[in-house]
Design a protein around this motif. Structure first.
Motif, PDB file in Angstrom:
ATOM      1  N   GLY A   1       1.086  -1.133   0.013  1.00 36.46           N
ATOM      2  CA  GLY A   1       0.114   0.082  -0.087  1.00 36.46           C
ATOM      3  C   GLY A   1       0.841   1.108  -0.063  1.00 36.46           C
ATOM      4  O   GLY A   1       0.553   2.208  -0.699  1.00 36.46           O
ATOM      5  N   ASP A   2       1.915   1.224   1.003  1.00 36.43           N
ATOM      6  CA  ASP A   2       2.696   2.443   0.670  1.00 36.43           C
ATOM      7  C   ASP A   2       3.701   2.632  -0.611  1.00 36.43           C
ATOM      8  O   ASP A   2       3.744   3.678  -1.107  1.00 36.43           O
ATOM      9  CB  ASP A   2       3.687   2.418   1.950  1.00 36.43           C
ATOM     10  CG  ASP A   2       3.202   2.340   3.340  1.00 36.43           C
ATOM     11  OD1 ASP A   2       1.859   2.997   3.513  1.00 36.43           O
ATOM     12  OD2 ASP A   2       3.652   2.087   4.359  1.00 36.43           O
ATOM     13  N   LEU A   3       3.957   1.534  -1.088  1.00 32.48           N
ATOM     14  CA  LEU A   3       4.757   1.716  -2.315  1.00 32.48           C
ATOM     15  C   LEU A   3       4.057   2.213  -3.423  1.00 32.48           C
ATOM     16  O   LEU A   3       4.443   2.721  -4.236  1.00 32.48           O
ATOM     17  CB  LEU A   3       5.259   0.344  -2.484  1.00 32.48           C
ATOM     18  CG  LEU A   3       6.445  -0.083  -1.626  1.00 32.48           C
ATOM     19  CD1 LEU A   3       7.040  -1.744  -1.903  1.00 32.48           C
ATOM     20  CD2 LEU A   3       7.733   0.666  -2.130  1.00 32.48           C
ATOM     21  N   THR A   4       2.606   1.769  -3.586  1.00 29.88           N
ATOM     22  CA  THR A   4       1.959   2.098  -4.798  1.00 29.88           C
ATOM     23  C   THR A   4       1.169   3.350  -4.497  1.00 29.88           C
ATOM     24  O   THR A   4       0.510   3.681  -5.655  1.00 29.88           O
ATOM     25  CB  THR A   4       0.907   1.166  -4.851  1.00 29.88           C
ATOM     26  OG1 THR A   4       0.306   0.611  -3.613  1.00 29.88           O
ATOM     27  CG2 THR A   4       1.504  -0.472  -5.326  1.00 29.88           C
ATOM     28  N   ILE A   5       1.245   4.030  -3.329  1.00 26.82           N
ATOM     29  CA  ILE A   5       0.773   5.349  -3.371  1.00 26.82           C
ATOM     30  C   ILE A   5       1.756   6.434  -3.200  1.00 26.82           C
ATOM     31  O   ILE A   5       1.560   7.633  -3.340  1.00 26.82           O
ATOM     32  CB  ILE A   5      -0.173   5.281  -1.897  1.00 26.82           C
ATOM     33  CG1 ILE A   5      -1.116   6.614  -1.999  1.00 26.82           C
ATOM     34  CG2 ILE A   5       0.612   5.545  -0.717  1.00 26.82           C
ATOM     35  CD1 ILE A   5      -2.293   6.482  -1.179  1.00 26.82           C
ATOM     36  N   SER A   6       2.859   6.185  -2.671  1.00 24.77           N
ATOM     37  CA  SER A   6       4.140   7.131  -2.807  1.00 24.77           C
ATOM     38  C   SER A   6       4.429   7.362  -4.237  1.00 24.77           C
ATOM     39  O   SER A   6       4.683   6.557  -5.081  1.00 24.77           O
ATOM     40  CB  SER A   6       5.456   6.593  -2.234  1.00 24.77           C
ATOM     41  OG  SER A   6       6.425   7.356  -2.132  1.00 24.77           O
ATOM     42  N   PRO A   7       4.498   8.754  -4.678  1.00 26.48           N
ATOM     43  CA  PRO A   7       5.006   9.036  -6.008  1.00 26.48           C
ATOM     44  C   PRO A   7       6.165   8.380  -6.646  1.00 26.48           C
ATOM     45  O   PRO A   7       6.395   7.896  -7.770  1.00 26.48           O
ATOM     46  CB  PRO A   7       5.112  10.614  -6.062  1.00 26.48           C
ATOM     47  CG  PRO A   7       4.104  11.182  -4.871  1.00 26.48           C
ATOM     48  CD  PRO A   7       4.335  10.001  -3.783  1.00 26.48           C
ATOM     49  N   LEU A   8       7.449   8.491  -5.729  1.00 20.98           N
ATOM     50  CA  LEU A   8       8.370   7.994  -6.122  1.00 20.98           C
ATOM     51  C   LEU A   8       8.390   6.342  -6.636  1.00 20.98           C
ATOM     52  O   LEU A   8       9.246   6.189  -7.705  1.00 20.98           O
ATOM     53  CB  LEU A   8       9.427   8.168  -5.102  1.00 20.98           C
ATOM     54  CG  LEU A   8      10.956   7.764  -5.357  1.00 20.98           C
ATOM     55  CD1 LEU A   8      11.557   8.591  -6.446  1.00 20.98           C
ATOM     56  CD2 LEU A   8      11.801   7.385  -4.015  1.00 20.98           C
ATOM     57  N   THR A   9       7.823   5.466  -6.059  1.00 27.59           N
ATOM     58  CA  THR A   9       7.534   4.127  -6.330  1.00 27.59           C
ATOM     59  C   THR A   9       6.164   3.967  -6.986  1.00 27.59           C
ATOM     60  O   THR A   9       6.240   3.038  -7.728  1.00 27.59           O
ATOM     61  CB  THR A   9       7.500   3.251  -4.994  1.00 27.59           C
ATOM     62  OG1 THR A   9       6.896   3.817  -3.936  1.00 27.59           O
ATOM     63  CG2 THR A   9       8.999   3.264  -4.608  1.00 27.59           C
ATOM     64  N   GLY A  10       5.294   4.643  -6.588  1.00 30.35           N
ATOM     65  CA  GLY A  10       3.742   4.597  -7.177  1.00 30.35           C
ATOM     66  C   GLY A  10       3.720   4.800  -8.714  1.00 30.35           C
ATOM     67  O   GLY A  10       2.978   3.901  -9.213  1.00 30.35           O
ATOM     68  N   ILE A  11       4.440   5.698  -9.307  1.00 31.25           N
ATOM     69  CA  ILE A  11       4.196   6.066 -10.498  1.00 31.25           C
ATOM     70  C   ILE A  11       4.790   4.988 -11.519  1.00 31.25           C
ATOM     71  O   ILE A  11       4.034   4.523 -12.467  1.00 31.25           O
ATOM     72  CB  ILE A  11       5.028   7.586 -10.805  1.00 31.25           C
ATOM     73  CG1 ILE A  11       3.912   8.603 -10.402  1.00 31.25           C
ATOM     74  CG2 ILE A  11       4.964   7.777 -12.458  1.00 31.25           C
ATOM     75  CD1 ILE A  11       4.593  10.008 -10.216  1.00 31.25           C
ATOM     76  N   PRO A  12       5.857   4.407 -11.192  1.00 36.68           N
ATOM     77  CA  PRO A  12       6.514   3.323 -11.991  1.00 36.68           C
ATOM     78  C   PRO A  12       5.900   2.334 -11.888  1.00 36.68           C
ATOM     79  O   PRO A  12       5.381   1.458 -12.941  1.00 36.68           O
ATOM     80  CB  PRO A  12       7.830   3.163 -11.351  1.00 36.68           C
ATOM     81  CG  PRO A  12       8.257   4.342 -10.665  1.00 36.68           C
ATOM     82  CD  PRO A  12       7.125   5.201 -10.180  1.00 36.68           C
ATOM     83  N   VAL A  13       5.236   1.868 -10.624  1.00 35.60           N
ATOM     84  CA  VAL A  13       4.098   0.722 -10.466  1.00 35.60           C
ATOM     85  C   VAL A  13       2.893   1.050 -11.288  1.00 35.60           C
ATOM     86  O   VAL A  13       2.367  -0.003 -12.079  1.00 35.60           O
ATOM     87  CB  VAL A  13       3.955   0.761  -9.144  1.00 35.60           C
ATOM     88  CG1 VAL A  13       2.513  -0.420  -8.799  1.00 35.60           C
ATOM     89  CG2 VAL A  13       4.978   0.014  -8.251  1.00 35.60           C
ATOM     90  N   ALA A  14       2.426   2.211 -11.347  1.00 35.18           N
ATOM     91  CA  ALA A  14       1.148   2.416 -12.257  1.00 35.18           C
ATOM     92  C   ALA A  14       1.434   2.345 -13.675  1.00 35.18           C
ATOM     93  O   ALA A  14       0.787   1.658 -14.344  1.00 35.18           O
ATOM     94  CB  ALA A  14       0.746   3.894 -11.956  1.00 35.18           C
ATOM     95  N   PHE A  15       2.715   2.592 -14.032  1.00 36.20           N
ATOM     96  CA  PHE A  15       2.863   2.444 -15.692  1.00 36.20           C
ATOM     97  C   PHE A  15       3.240   0.893 -15.913  1.00 36.20           C
ATOM     98  O   PHE A  15       2.539   0.445 -16.622  1.00 36.20           O
ATOM     99  CB  PHE A  15       4.255   3.171 -15.668  1.00 36.20           C
ATOM    100  CG  PHE A  15       4.205   4.600 -16.302  1.00 36.20           C
ATOM    101  CD1 PHE A  15       3.502   5.039 -17.289  1.00 36.20           C
ATOM    102  CD2 PHE A  15       4.722   5.702 -15.294  1.00 36.20           C
ATOM    103  CE1 PHE A  15       3.114   6.434 -17.635  1.00 36.20           C
ATOM    104  CE2 PHE A  15       4.453   7.063 -15.819  1.00 36.20           C
ATOM    105  CZ  PHE A  15       3.876   7.422 -16.784  1.00 36.20           C
ATOM    106  N   ALA A  16       3.638   0.340 -14.815  1.00 37.02           N
ATOM    107  CA  ALA A  16       3.898  -1.034 -15.089  1.00 37.02           C
ATOM    108  C   ALA A  16       2.577  -1.906 -15.251  1.00 37.02           C
ATOM    109  O   ALA A  16       2.181  -2.773 -15.987  1.00 37.02           O
ATOM    110  CB  ALA A  16       4.592  -1.593 -13.900  1.00 37.02           C
ATOM    111  N   VAL A  17       1.529  -1.400 -14.316  1.00 37.02           N
ATOM    112  CA  VAL A  17       0.160  -2.212 -14.168  1.00 37.02           C
ATOM    113  C   VAL A  17      -0.544  -1.803 -15.475  1.00 37.02           C
ATOM    114  O   VAL A  17      -1.187  -2.592 -15.991  1.00 37.02           O
ATOM    115  CB  VAL A  17      -0.566  -1.497 -12.970  1.00 37.02           C
ATOM    116  CG1 VAL A  17      -2.014  -1.827 -12.901  1.00 37.02           C
ATOM    117  CG2 VAL A  17      -0.065  -1.905 -11.498  1.00 37.02           C
ATOM    118  N   LEU A  18      -0.412  -0.295 -16.002  1.00 40.42           N
ATOM    119  CA  LEU A  18      -1.124  -0.190 -17.068  1.00 40.42           C
ATOM    120  C   LEU A  18      -0.577  -0.850 -18.367  1.00 40.42           C
ATOM    121  O   LEU A  18      -1.188  -1.143 -19.244  1.00 40.42           O
ATOM    122  CB  LEU A  18      -1.202   1.414 -17.315  1.00 40.42           C
ATOM    123  CG  LEU A  18      -1.842   2.330 -16.238  1.00 40.42           C
ATOM    124  CD1 LEU A  18      -1.728   3.686 -16.588  1.00 40.42           C
ATOM    125  CD2 LEU A  18      -3.528   1.951 -16.352  1.00 40.42           C
TER     126      LEU A  18
END
Length: 405
Positions: A35-52
């Motif tokens: 939850g922390d990794l996917t909501i922090s901009p530093l780690t969450g944005i790369p995760v969002a791109f990976a998910v999309l």
């Protein structure tokens, strides 16, 4: 009974809390860490791109390569089309033209009959695309990831007058614009709702349209989506400056991650898939029939000649695009399929798909806009006509400057 002083009230509250509240040691779980990794901009944005990216890869591989190309094309082109052509009497009759299509066609895309292109587009191409889209969307929704994506998108969307919650109708619009228009009600102000409804109707292609694009222009789908997203941001920025109203801050509850329940996923999939079958397939079949009737009556030819200067000089597309644009009012996926039967260059095909995408919304979306009120509908139609001419002309200008138009 004497009134308690402020200090006595706090002491009483502490005493009550001491007797009723139990404290323990917090133990960080894997769900908390994710939850922390996917909501922090530093780690969450790369995760969002990976998910999309994973979302798009599953969507295109399953819908395009596995089901449509691997099974449906062979079923319809090698068996269904030859059988219809052999059993239907009198290939020169009007009914043959309407329901089977071109007698010389070797595949269902080129035939463009109600029982050939109509069934192939709706069942062979669109249904697999919509099914896998709704499945992946439901998993992301039930797992708790979508609220985190809304938080990550908040800063970017605020620059065009929206907030992170707007990402929900945006993603729903990639499945179908109808529930996306309904989902705009989660936005607080009339300004944000009007902006979101208009931008969805113009720039967000539905899953059915994406499925057809994967089939007819697989090499250009990414560029089409990028162009539509640029238009979404550009005109969102303009609308935000021109329209009066407030842009409140986001206040969202971010739930913990949870495992999607099979019962919930299957129930949602059944409701959404059956809704698509009831609403989409009749419109696709009706659209093919209507366009064929207009061809027989000479309406398409007359409109193509009358609008040729606008289409050729301003938009840079063939005048034959009039037919697909008429079909787009019923189903935009049908319109893109019809574009594939028109001889044109790669750039003209790209520009034509963009034009179909930003053109008048399909009839189901139109009805949803009407339900929101005449004010919303009238404003959306005025904005749409303006965007079509400005953005369509801008794309043609860019093509000429790059030497590809």
């Amino acid at each position: 009974m004497t009134a308690l002083s402020m200090d006595e009230r706090w002491s009483l509250a502490d005493a009550i809390a001491g007797r009723t509240v139990r404290t323990g040691v917090f133990r960080r779980t894997l769900s908390d860490a994710l939850g922390d990794l996917t909501i922090s901009p530093l780690t969450g944005i790369p995760v969002a791109f990976a998910v999309l990216y994973a979302f798009w890869s599953i969507f295109s591989s399953f819908a395009g390569d596995l089901v449509t190309d691997g099974f449906m094309v062979k079923l319809f082109d090698a068996h269904w089309l030859p059988w219809l052509q052999s059993v239907w009497p009198d290939p020169q009759s009007i009914l043959y033209f309407l329901f089977v299509g071109d007698p010389a066609a070797e595949n269902c895309f080129e035939a463009f009959g109600v029982l050939t292109s109509g069934l192939f587009v709706s069942i062979g191409v669109v249904l697999p695309a919509v099914f896998i889209f709704y499945l992946t969307m439901t998993v992301l929704e039930d797992s708790g990831y979508l609220p985190r994506l809304a938080v990550l998108a908040d800063t970017l969307l605020h620059r065009i007058g929206l907030h992170g919650y707007a990402v929900v109708p945006m993603i729903l619009g990639l499945g179908c614009n109808v529930p996306a228009i309904t989902a705009t009600r989660i936005l607080e102000t009339d300004k944000q709702r009007f902006m979101m409804m208009t931008l969805i109707a113009i720039f967000i292609p539905c899953g059915a349209q994406l499925g057809i694009m994967l089939a007819v222009i697989p090499e250009s789908v990414g560029l089409v989506i990028l162009t539509l997203l640029v238009g979404f941001a550009l005109f969102g920025f303009i609308f935000n400056r021109l329209l009066p109203g407030e842009n409140p801050e986001i206040l969202i509850d971010v739930p913990p991650y949870r495992r999607p329940m099979f019962e919930n996923v299957s129930r949602k999939m059944k409701i959404r898939t059956m809704g698509f079958l009831r609403e989409a397939i009749p419109f696709v079949l009706l659209g093919v029939l209507l366009v064929n009737v207009l061809y027989l009556l000479g309406v398409i030819g007359w409109l193509s000649s009358a609008l040729a200067p606008v289409f050729v000089l301003w938009f840079g597309v063939p005048p034959e695009t009039v037919g697909p644009l008429l079909a787009a009012f019923l189903r935009k996926d049908l319109a893109v399929a019809q574009l594939s039967t028109i001889p044109m260059t790669a750039y003209q095909m790209f520009a034509s798909v963009i034009l179909v995408s930003i053109y008048f919304p399909c009839v189901a979306t139109f009805v949803m806009l009407l339900k929101e009120g005449w004010k919303f509908l009238g404003g959306a139609m005025l904005a749409l006509m303006t965007v079509v001419f400005l953005y369509g002309g801008l794309i043609h200008l860019a093509g000429m400057l790059l030497g590809v138009a």
